[in-house]
Design an enzyme around this catalytic site. Structure first.
Site, mmCIF file in Angstrom:
data_model
loop_
_atom_site.group_PDB
_atom_site.id
_atom_site.type_symbol
_atom_site.label_atom_id
_atom_site.label_comp_id
_atom_site.label_asym_id
_atom_site.label_seq_id
_atom_site.Cartn_x
_atom_site.Cartn_y
_atom_site.Cartn_z
ATOM 1 N N GLY A 135 -51.440 -47.013 -29.471
ATOM 2 C CA GLY A 135 -51.685 -45.649 -29.901
ATOM 3 C C GLY A 135 -52.939 -45.601 -30.752
ATOM 4 O O GLY A 135 -53.576 -46.612 -31.030
ATOM 5 N N THR A 139 -61.644 -47.720 -32.599
ATOM 6 C CA THR A 139 -62.000 -48.563 -33.734
ATOM 7 C C THR A 139 -62.959 -49.639 -33.264
ATOM 8 O O THR A 139 -63.224 -49.791 -32.061
ATOM 9 C CB THR A 139 -60.767 -49.199 -34.387
ATOM 10 N N GLY A 204 -52.545 -51.358 -36.361
ATOM 11 C CA GLY A 204 -51.996 -50.716 -35.174
ATOM 12 C C GLY A 204 -51.117 -51.697 -34.436
ATOM 13 O O GLY A 204 -51.509 -52.852 -34.244
ATOM 14 N N GLY A 215 -51.775 -55.799 -34.363
ATOM 15 C CA GLY A 215 -51.675 -56.240 -35.743
ATOM 16 C C GLY A 215 -52.606 -55.532 -36.697
ATOM 17 O O GLY A 215 -52.653 -54.315 -36.724
ATOM 18 N N LEU A 216 -53.369 -56.321 -37.467
ATOM 19 C CA LEU A 216 -54.204 -55.753 -38.525
ATOM 20 C C LEU A 216 -55.601 -56.346 -38.466
ATOM 21 O O LEU A 216 -55.815 -57.441 -37.932
ATOM 22 C CB LEU A 216 -53.573 -56.003 -39.900
ATOM 23 N N ALA A 217 -56.543 -55.604 -39.017
ATOM 24 C CA ALA A 217 -57.932 -56.066 -39.107
ATOM 25 C C ALA A 217 -58.487 -55.702 -40.468
ATOM 26 O O ALA A 217 -58.478 -54.530 -40.857
ATOM 27 C CB ALA A 217 -58.787 -55.457 -37.999
ATOM 28 N N CYS A 233 -60.850 -44.389 -36.082
ATOM 29 C CA CYS A 233 -59.466 -43.915 -36.076
ATOM 30 C C CYS A 233 -59.356 -42.399 -36.085
ATOM 31 O O CYS A 233 -58.319 -41.838 -36.438
ATOM 32 C CB CYS A 233 -58.673 -44.519 -37.232
#
Length: 311
Positions: A135, A139, A204, A215-217, A233
């Site tokens: 979703g 980015t 996300g 995951g994450l960044a 985003c």
């Protein structure tokens, strides 16, 4: 059952929209894990948790010193998720997994992302673009940004998507606080980690049969210029920040309460941030980190199918 977080960042591409040509990469099992064990000259503060007892095991592929092509990371994730589903079907133990890495420059969009948030012609993109299965809106991923892909069986933790998202945020908030005295926080109604008006980390996820991926960044030493070519985003009224940028601001601040650390170069900064993130991930999710070997990574590569529009 498949759940998709509607917020932005890491993702699984169904196919590339725009693909730039790169030199054929070597096998991605090269030198990866051996270099990641070097000791930084800058010490990471030890955890203040006295009652930490790991409840589960987590295999960790710490590849943070490498710029992994986006498609390759997707293939690794897909392979591991499928294996975990098979283990669950067989009623066998399904341990957690974690990939830590950087990406080559790439833009990703969610399933329903609007191209109105691209400030360029999609046919003339400065970097590869992937339309993904997550979703959220567009980015950017690139060098200097630490990406963590947790592939977790939430049956072993808490089958609650909101809890999982808040836990990922907590990992970042703790790491920034303990290591750099950066007062990062959440913003009500938004997913991610912020310092004032600057978004430092995007999150996300996708969850299938209670197995997480994406995951994450966290922007550490990231060149933020590519973010100017998009509306990150889909949030027009916020800025994008980085750990390096904040540390430079703090150096000239008279009331800086940052921990007294040497001024690290980019390599050191990535090194200590990565180690701190993994440490806090271990504590927040109460898992014991087991660093995996190159041979295990090669095994994953052999089992990954090429991706394309039909996958």
């Amino acid at each position: 059952m498949t759940l998709t977080a509607t917020h932005c960042v890491t993702s699984i591409p169904t196919y590339p929209i725009c693909k730039h040509q790169h030199k054929p990469p070597r096998s991605l099992s090269w030198q990866i894990l051996s270099r990641s064990n070097r000791v930084s000259n800058v010490k990471i503060p030890q955890s203040t948790s006295l009652n930490f007892e790991p409840r589960n095991e987590c295999e960790c592929f710490n590849l943070y010193e490498q710029q992994v092509p986006y498609g390759q990371a997707w293939a690794w994730q897909k392979s591991v998720v499928n294996k975990k589903k098979t283990l669950i079907e067989r009623n066998e133990d399904c341990p957690d997994s974690l990939f830590v890495l950087q990406h080559r420059p790439v833009y990703t969009l969610g399933t329903a992302s609007s191209e109105q948030f691209l400030n360029f012609d999609v046919k003339d993109s400065p970097f590869d673009i992937y339309r993904t299965e997550r979703g959220g809106e567009v980015t950017y991923h690139g060098p200097g940004q630490i990406v963590m892909y947790p592939l977790m069986n939430l049956r072993n933790h808490k089958m609650d998507l909101h809890w999982y998202l808040r836990s990922l945020e907590e990992v970042i908030i703790r790491a920034l606080s303990k290591t750099f005295s950066i007062k990062a926080s959440r913003l009500e109604g938004l997913t991610g980690v912020w310092h004032g008006n600057q978004k430092l980390a995007a999150i996300g996820i996708r969850v299938s049969q209670w197995i997480t991926y994406h995951g994450l960044a966290l922007n550490v030493t990231t060149d933020l210029t590519p973010f100017r070519s998009i509306v990150p985003c889909g949030l027009r009224d916020y800025q994008v920040g980085s750990v390096r940028g904040l540390l430079k601001e703090f150096q000239s601040s008279a009331d800086c309460k940052r921990a007294r650390l040497p001024d690290p170069d980019d390599g050191q900064l990535l090194d200590i941030t990565c180690k701190s993130l993994i440490q806090e991930f271990s504590e927040v999710f109460q898992v014991r980190i087991n660093y995996e070997t190159i041979s295990r990574l090669e095994s994953l590569e052999r089992t990954c199918r090429p991706f394309g529009r039909g996958n």
